[in-house]
Design a protein around this motif. Structure first.
Motif, mmCIF file in Angstrom:
data_model
loop_
_atom_site.group_PDB
_atom_site.id
_atom_site.type_symbol
_atom_site.label_atom_id
_atom_site.label_comp_id
_atom_site.label_asym_id
_atom_site.label_seq_id
_atom_site.Cartn_x
_atom_site.Cartn_y
_atom_site.Cartn_z
ATOM 1 N N VAL A 56 0.880 -1.157 0.000
ATOM 2 C CA VAL A 56 0.000 0.000 0.000
ATOM 3 C C VAL A 56 0.920 1.209 0.000
ATOM 4 O O VAL A 56 1.835 1.286 0.823
ATOM 5 C CB VAL A 56 -0.902 0.012 1.254
ATOM 6 N N ALA A 57 0.723 2.139 -0.920
ATOM 7 C CA ALA A 57 1.539 3.348 -0.988
ATOM 8 C C ALA A 57 0.701 4.535 -0.540
ATOM 9 O O ALA A 57 -0.415 4.736 -1.017
ATOM 10 C CB ALA A 57 2.045 3.567 -2.415
ATOM 11 N N LEU A 58 1.245 5.291 0.395
ATOM 12 C CA LEU A 58 0.550 6.468 0.907
ATOM 13 C C LEU A 58 1.416 7.704 0.694
ATOM 14 O O LEU A 58 2.598 7.710 1.055
ATOM 15 C CB LEU A 58 0.258 6.310 2.400
ATOM 16 N N ALA A 59 0.843 8.744 0.115
ATOM 17 C CA ALA A 59 1.518 10.030 -0.003
ATOM 18 C C ALA A 59 1.283 10.782 1.293
ATOM 19 O O ALA A 59 0.147 10.866 1.779
ATOM 20 C CB ALA A 59 0.953 10.814 -1.191
ATOM 21 N N VAL A 60 2.356 11.298 1.873
ATOM 22 C CA VAL A 60 2.266 12.055 3.119
ATOM 23 C C VAL A 60 2.910 13.418 2.899
ATOM 24 O O VAL A 60 3.794 13.565 2.060
ATOM 25 C CB VAL A 60 2.935 11.310 4.301
ATOM 26 N N ASP A 61 2.459 14.421 3.656
ATOM 27 C CA ASP A 61 3.067 15.740 3.499
ATOM 28 C C ASP A 61 4.261 15.943 4.418
ATOM 29 O O ASP A 61 5.007 16.898 4.260
ATOM 30 C CB ASP A 61 2.036 16.852 3.682
ATOM 31 N N ASP A 62 4.458 15.021 5.385
ATOM 32 C CA ASP A 62 5.595 15.110 6.303
ATOM 33 C C ASP A 62 6.054 13.691 6.630
ATOM 34 O O ASP A 62 5.481 13.036 7.505
ATOM 35 C CB ASP A 62 5.183 15.866 7.562
ATOM 36 N N LEU A 63 7.049 13.215 5.905
ATOM 37 C CA LEU A 63 7.516 11.844 6.079
ATOM 38 C C LEU A 63 8.028 11.591 7.492
ATOM 39 O O LEU A 63 7.756 10.548 8.066
ATOM 40 C CB LEU A 63 8.588 11.504 5.043
ATOM 41 N N ALA A 84 5.587 8.151 1.090
ATOM 42 C CA ALA A 84 6.325 9.027 0.178
ATOM 43 C C ALA A 84 5.912 10.475 0.386
ATOM 44 O O ALA A 84 4.724 10.792 0.446
ATOM 45 C CB ALA A 84 6.071 8.619 -1.273
ATOM 46 N N GLU A 85 6.917 11.338 0.501
ATOM 47 C CA GLU A 85 6.703 12.777 0.620
ATOM 48 C C GLU A 85 7.180 13.434 -0.672
ATOM 49 O O GLU A 85 8.334 13.256 -1.084
ATOM 50 C CB GLU A 85 7.492 13.327 1.800
ATOM 51 N N ASP A 86 6.311 14.199 -1.316
ATOM 52 C CA ASP A 86 6.638 14.906 -2.547
ATOM 53 C C ASP A 86 7.402 16.174 -2.175
ATOM 54 O O ASP A 86 6.838 17.081 -1.561
ATOM 55 C CB ASP A 86 5.356 15.243 -3.309
ATOM 56 N N LEU A 87 8.663 16.224 -2.518
ATOM 57 C CA LEU A 87 9.499 17.369 -2.168
ATOM 58 C C LEU A 87 9.198 18.600 -3.010
ATOM 59 O O LEU A 87 9.620 19.699 -2.685
ATOM 60 C CB LEU A 87 10.982 16.990 -2.318
#
Length: 149
Positions: free
Chosen positions: A91-98, A139-142
């Motif tokens: 399961v892949a989750l995008a987070v704003d603060d890794l 994963a945090e999008d830089l």
């Protein structure tokens, strides 16, 4: 024919612990139920199917995870999935603060498999082993805070 992804289903050892893990990461518990009966046997393909289930949603409402804790038939323990195995993977989750997400995961005894990586200054990401051995990618999008992102 129209099609959309409804949810990803995951069988777990401990429904309550897994709900706590995902809700602490920021998912929302949509509902819980217990399912059984002929319709459940037919849909799932198991005689005597009886499970506790929970549905969780991402804050944006687009991603959903359905968790199952089998009461009958007995759950079958397997070795945890490895990142290179064929089949359902993670399961892949995008987070704003890794870092904050990893702190939450650590409170549940879940830590990166190896560490945190940076992909081309675009993402910071890691795999960790969640409840019931579930592989979870965070994963945090830089680029999120950049004018061009």
């Amino acid at each position: 024919m129209a099609i959309r992804l409804e949810n990803v289903g995951i069988a777990v050892r401990d429904l309550d612990a897994t709900i706590a893990f995902f809700t602490d990461l920021g998912l929302t518990l949509v509902g819980r139920d217990t399912v059984s009966g002929e319709w459940a046997d037919t849909a799932v393909g198991l005689d005597g199917n009886h499970a506790r289930i929970a549905l969780l949603s991402t804050p944006d409402g687009h991603g959903r995870i359905e968790l199952f804790e089998y009461l009958h038939p007995d759950a079958i323990e397997t070795e945890p999935t490895l990142p290179n195995e064929i089949g359902m993977h993670r399961v892949a989750l995008a987070v704003d603060d890794l870092d904050a997400a990893l702190a939450v995961a650590a409170r549940h005894g879940c830590h990166p498999l190896r560490g945190v990586a940076t992909y081309e200054d675009v993402y910071r990401l890691t795999y960790l082993r969640g409840p019931s051995g579930i592989l979870v990618m965070l994963a945090e999008d830089l680029r999120a805070g950049r004018p061009d992102g």
